[in-house]
Design an enzyme around this catalytic site. Structure first.
Site, PDB file in Angstrom:
ATOM      1  N   ASN A   1       0.816  -1.205   0.000  1.00 56.47           N
ATOM      2  CA  ASN A   1       0.000   0.000   0.000  1.00 56.47           C
ATOM      3  C   ASN A   1       0.860   1.270   0.000  1.00 56.47           C
ATOM      4  O   ASN A   1       1.059   1.881  -1.048  1.00 56.47           O
ATOM      5  CB  ASN A   1      -0.949  -0.030   1.205  1.00 56.47           C
ATOM      6  CG  ASN A   1      -2.059   0.984   1.099  1.00 56.47           C
ATOM      7  OD1 ASN A   1      -1.939   1.950   0.358  1.00 56.47           O
ATOM      8  ND2 ASN A   1      -3.144   0.766   1.817  1.00 56.47           N
ATOM      9  N   ASP A   2       1.395   1.632   1.155  1.00 53.85           N
ATOM     10  CA  ASP A   2       2.123   2.899   1.248  1.00 53.85           C
ATOM     11  C   ASP A   2       3.306   2.990   0.281  1.00 53.85           C
ATOM     12  O   ASP A   2       3.640   4.067  -0.193  1.00 53.85           O
ATOM     13  CB  ASP A   2       2.627   3.110   2.681  1.00 53.85           C
ATOM     14  CG  ASP A   2       1.475   3.353   3.648  1.00 53.85           C
ATOM     15  OD1 ASP A   2       0.411   3.799   3.181  1.00 53.85           O
ATOM     16  OD2 ASP A   2       1.645   3.090   4.850  1.00 53.85           O
ATOM     17  N   VAL A   3       3.942   1.833   0.004  1.00 50.95           N
ATOM     18  CA  VAL A   3       5.158   1.856  -0.813  1.00 50.95           C
ATOM     19  C   VAL A   3       4.889   2.137  -2.283  1.00 50.95           C
ATOM     20  O   VAL A   3       5.818   2.297  -3.066  1.00 50.95           O
ATOM     21  CB  VAL A   3       5.954   0.540  -0.683  1.00 50.95           C
ATOM     22  CG1 VAL A   3       6.381   0.321   0.753  1.00 50.95           C
ATOM     23  CG2 VAL A   3       5.145  -0.649  -1.177  1.00 50.95           C
ATOM     24  N   VAL A   4       3.594   2.182  -2.674  1.00 52.12           N
ATOM     25  CA  VAL A   4       3.264   2.533  -4.065  1.00 52.12           C
ATOM     26  C   VAL A   4       2.389   3.785  -4.103  1.00 52.12           C
ATOM     27  O   VAL A   4       1.765   4.076  -5.121  1.00 52.12           O
ATOM     28  CB  VAL A   4       2.545   1.377  -4.799  1.00 52.12           C
ATOM     29  CG1 VAL A   4       3.519   0.247  -5.102  1.00 52.12           C
ATOM     30  CG2 VAL A   4       1.368   0.859  -4.001  1.00 52.12           C
TER      31      VAL A   4
ATOM     32  N   SER B   1       0.242   3.418   7.566  1.00 45.05           N
ATOM     33  CA  SER B   1       0.344   4.768   8.091  1.00 45.05           C
ATOM     34  C   SER B   1      -1.022   5.440   8.170  1.00 45.05           C
ATOM     35  O   SER B   1      -1.143   6.538   8.686  1.00 45.05           O
ATOM     36  CB  SER B   1       1.263   5.589   7.194  1.00 45.05           C
ATOM     37  OG  SER B   1       0.796   5.532   5.873  1.00 45.05           O
TER      38      SER B   1
END
Lengths: 465, 100
Positions: free
Chosen positions: A390-393, A431
């Site tokens: 999720n957050d990493v993209v 996050s």
């Protein structure tokens, strides 16, 4: 025990062996830093450890030999048994556990030397005290880290003035340590106070840190244990401990920095603020809607693509979907599709963890690319398949200055022609930030459990003919 | 015997060595390497053995014993998990060999 060798000869033999041990450790670590030679690296280092353990029995003036053998058997067998059984997903907390044990051992050495009064002189006493406090903090801190990742400790204890309390505990430990090091007062009461405060400090320092930041903390404690071992090596006049401990101390420090950087966090931030769990809110609202898609449509899309990039996240590992995903990839590769895995540095629970999980499923490491290698390739990819990441993209890390993850390096999945996101539901990431990628025109959402979705995709690709 | 300034030399050179050995490591090996370095500081076992081997009082023996148990756990556990992880890393050509 009366040694068969004279003390001088024994000592020379031991020192020569320790030199060999230091060589084997450094070569082992060197070989472990390339995937081609990594396997042999641990064998080299393991052989070094065996040599070191055996020759140490010949140390001049050794007694309590049966106690030593019994203790090695207890610790060794217990660790062997747990180490062989632990699941790959639980690897981070096992490393924390074994690391904490090393720190505890260093603190125990300090305790024996200080209680027995065998250590003399300001320099030696100072090193014993420093090794003791670092080792004790690493021990109790690692145990808390283990408890958190294992799910034994659910909440993060946080209250106002916590840093001040931690500072007071540290000051208390340092004062007690100072009394010992300066030979002003090394009474059992002071010694007990010293070690109790050091152990307490490890607990109170680690409790407020959230689960997401734990890998950095484990890595830090790993480096600290190395340092504690080196300090106790000075106290015991043991070259193998000094060299191995220092090498781990510096390598571990570098590794900790690399991890923190990959997570876009500074070490101070990790230790003294509570990002890991307090869901950060911020960033502008995202407009548009998430558009769902059926597995059969995704199957066709994948089957007739030229290039597919898979972006796995920890969600994939939680769903134990890596085996199915690899099965899917093999189908695609047999059809002539180019398949690559794109791994963000924090894709698992610690940098490189995802690689281990993929390796377990049988994915060859040459299909796996890290962020720098793969980011330019997304533009030429027909499909970017996001599984449990999720957050990493999240592209807001690139362009929304108000977002808490602004500046974090991300995988450019939004540059692919089509983006498919396999996800349980419409929730937010670790996050708590809305993911702008999910709302893009070329993005489709495939809702469901990772493993079930992968199975459906396998069927769909087979059906695509 | 190691004394004073020589010990500092060893410390400094070992610190540089550790830094250089890790500096060019690819991200894919970070977890195994952390585990491997965790194993290497299991060398604390020899120190714990010496401490217990020279312990005279019951208190020292108890603390020393705990130290050796913990250190052996560090060394053996560190080895087992590192070996298990690294064993799985295979290139495309060799993927079928040794799979469980």
């Amino acid at each position: 025990m009366e040694s068969v060798l004279s003390a001088g000869t024994a000592r020379l033999l031991i020192d020569a062996s320790y030199l060999l041990v230091a060589f084997l450790f450094i070569m082992g670590l060197k070989r472990m830093s390339s995937p081609v030679t990594a396997r042999s690296g641990i064998l080299w280092a393991g052989f070094g450890m065996l040599v070191a353990t055996v020759v140490t029995f010949a140390y001049p003036g050794m007694s309590n030999l049966w106690l030593i053998v019994t203790a090695i058997l207890i610790g060794g067998v217990a660790a062997w048994w747990t180490g062989k059984r632990v699941a790959m997903t639980d690897m981070p907390q096992m490393i924390a556990l074994y690391n904490g044990m090393g720190g505890g051992a260093a603190a125990a050495i300090a305790a024996v030397e200080l209680f027995s009064g065998q250590a003399h002189g300001l320099a030696i006493l100072t090193l014993a005290v420093l090794g003791g406090i670092i080792g004790a903090v690493s021990f109790s801190g690692s145990m808390i880290a283990f408890g958190k990742l294992q799910g034994l400790i659910k909440r993060s204890l946080r209250f106002r003035g916590q840093q001040i309390i931690n500072l007071l505990i540290l000051a208390g430990a340092l004062i007690a340590g100072g009394l010992i090091a300066l030979s002003l007062d090394a009474s059992p009461a002071v010694l007990v106070t010293f070690f109790a405060l050091a152990l307490l400090l490890g607990v109170t320092m680690t409790l407020p840190i959230g689960g997401a930041d734990m890998p950095v903390v484990i890595s830090l404690y790993n480096a600290l244990t190395g340092l504690a071992v080196a300090f106790e090596g000075f106290v015991l006049n043991n070259a193998a401990m000094i060299i191995a401990g220092t090498v781990v101390g510096s390598a571990g420090t570098l590794l900790t920095q690399l991890m923190a950087k990959a997570m876009n966090r500074s070490l101070g931030n990790v230790l003294f603020s509570g990002f890991g769990e307090s869901a950060a809110t911020g960033g502008g609202p995202v407009t548009g809607a998430q558009k769902p898609i059926e597995a059969s449509d995704v199957g066709v899309m994948l089957a007739f693509a030229q290039k597919v990039i898979i972006v796995p996240g920890y969600g994939m590992a939680v769903a134990q979907a890596q085996h199915k995903v690899w099965e899917l990839c093999q189908l695609l590769i047999d059809r002539g599709v180019t398949v690559r895995f794109a791994i963000h540095p924090v894709a698992g629970r610690m940098p490189g963890h995802m690689n281990v999980l993929l390796a377990e499923a049988g994915v060859p490491y040459d299909l796996i690319a890290d962020l720098d290698e793969i980011n330019a390739e997304f533009e030429t990819a027909d499909v970017a398949l996001i599984i449990g990441a999720n957050d990493v993209v999240n592209p807001v890390a690139r362009n929304d200055k108000s977002s808490p993850i602004y500046g974090m390096p991300i995988l450019n999945a939004d540059k692919a022609k089509n983006v498919i996101v396999i996800k349980r539901g419409q929730g937010q990431g670790f996050s708590g930030i809305e993911n702008a990628l999910f709302f893009l025109d070329q993005t489709r959402m495939l809702y469901g459990d990772g493993q079930a979705a992968a199975s459906q995709l396998i069927q769909a690709v087979k059906a695509a003919g | 015997m190691i004394d004073g300034i020589i010990a500092l030399y060893i410390f400094m050179l070992a610190a540089f060595t550790g830094y250089e050995v890790i500096a060019r490591v690819p991200v894919i090996l970070h977890t195994p390497l952390m585990s491997g370095s965790n194993f290497v500081h299991g060398i604390v076992l020899v120190g714990a053995m010496v401490a217990l081997g020279h312990a005279d009082t019951s208190l020292e023996r108890v603390i020393g014993f705990i130290g050796v148990v913990l250190a052996a756990g560090n060394a053996v556990g560190g080895y087992v998990v590192t070996e298990r992880m690294l064993e799985m890393f295979k290139a495309s050509g060799q993927k079928k060999k040794g799979a469980h």
